[in-house]
Design a protein around this motif. Sequence first.
Motif, mmCIF file in Angstrom:
data_model
loop_
_atom_site.group_PDB
_atom_site.id
_atom_site.type_symbol
_atom_site.label_atom_id
_atom_site.label_comp_id
_atom_site.label_asym_id
_atom_site.label_seq_id
_atom_site.Cartn_x
_atom_site.Cartn_y
_atom_site.Cartn_z
ATOM 1 N N GLY A 154 2.575 3.193 0.034
ATOM 2 C CA GLY A 154 3.404 3.376 1.211
ATOM 3 C C GLY A 154 4.455 2.282 1.337
ATOM 4 O O GLY A 154 4.561 1.385 0.499
ATOM 5 N N SER A 200 3.912 6.578 4.285
ATOM 6 C CA SER A 200 3.196 5.733 5.235
ATOM 7 C C SER A 200 1.903 5.229 4.618
ATOM 8 O O SER A 200 1.269 5.926 3.812
ATOM 9 C CB SER A 200 2.882 6.500 6.525
ATOM 10 N N TRP A 201 1.506 4.034 5.016
ATOM 11 C CA TRP A 201 0.261 3.469 4.499
ATOM 12 C C TRP A 201 -0.947 4.217 5.052
ATOM 13 O O TRP A 201 -2.003 4.277 4.400
ATOM 14 C CB TRP A 201 0.177 1.985 4.836
#
Length: 428
Positions: free
Chosen positions: A229, A409-410
């Motif tokens: 991410g 996104s992480w």
Amino acid sequence: MAVFVMFLLHQTETISAMNALSSADPTALFTSDQIQVESLGARRRMLRLAAVTETWPPEVNGVAYTLNRLLQATIEHGHEVQLVRLRRPATDPAAKNGAVAEGGFHETVLRSLPIPRYPGLRMGVPSKGALLKLWMQQRPDLVHIATEGPLGWSALRAAIQLRIPVTSDFRTNFHRYSGHYGLGLFRKPIAGYLRKFHNRTMRTMVPTAQLAEELSASGYRNLTVIGRGVDTSLFCPSRRSEALRQSWGVGPNDLVVVNVGRLAAEKNLDLLIRAHEAIMAQNPQARLVLVGDGPLRAALKQRCPQAIFAGQRKGEDLAAHYASADLFIFPSLTETFGNVVTEAMASGLAVVSYDCAAAHEHIDHGLSGLLAESGQETRFIAQAALAAIDTPLRERLARGALVKAKTLSWDSIATQFEGELFQVLKQG
């Protein structure tokens, strides 16, 4: 690098001892009775994970950064993480094993040695006994190994002996790095060691489908793709600073080319300098900013004295250096991923790169960046010069890059990671 290579060569001779502990199918070591998958999936959702690494912040590199972000997200998902890392005498001489450190990690720190010629960097030492003792007292559900050095090797042996499922990351192309350090003769032994190391684990996680295909063709088994991410709240166009640009001696409309990374041979920085020279031939006001440090700093400064050498930067300062530039040029061919590519995209920069690793995964040529086929240096330089002189094109590429970066996104990466861990446990 040389120290690590010698360690790997030693392992090519001793790894056969592991074959007595493991069948051709490493999942045969683990039974459903031992890991009690039903309780993990039905009666409790929390996973007890031991993560083993030989690099960790404040060290500045892609492995340390991405592992930290991934494990933080894993903790946020409700899992317990026991972090096994190296002791850094300068920053944690009194670290207490088992204590909960910043980020929510239960830390265990083990002995390390300095790496010759690399001040501030350290390598692990054989620690199988310490890990056996630790995991007999605090048995994890699964061991995840991020690095393949002495500590990673010890963790692999200890986990197999204790019949704890093991997964691993393939994060660094050591076999490719060897050619940049006069160690090309060791390329095959290093590649052989890495393949045998990862094939002893139940799952090897790689950051791109391209790398998975390459490793599969080289005999790696049990591969899965877990991407990476980017923190778009940190790396974003709003970090652009006119004051920082003024400190570089450039005006509002002057072109700034930036590269972020270690100043070392494996980063192919000679091509970066040649691309900048081609840009300067058409735009003498263009300025090159190099963010990072390393053994080639002095040589690069002598060759390109007009460049800005910003040194290592972190956090919001690093984000400002990205966003205050206009074009990101990344000529490396040794990356397994290259976090700097997605960080540049999130910062609103047009990116010129070889068509590999993160760029291959996330850049659409002509829409969110410009790509050249691996090794085509003339094409690479031409793409860099085109992005530099064609302002409308560069701005369009930057907008496309930003749109793509916002999809990474992480949290979603951590969800994929968690899912793979549970799949490994179910294989018993």
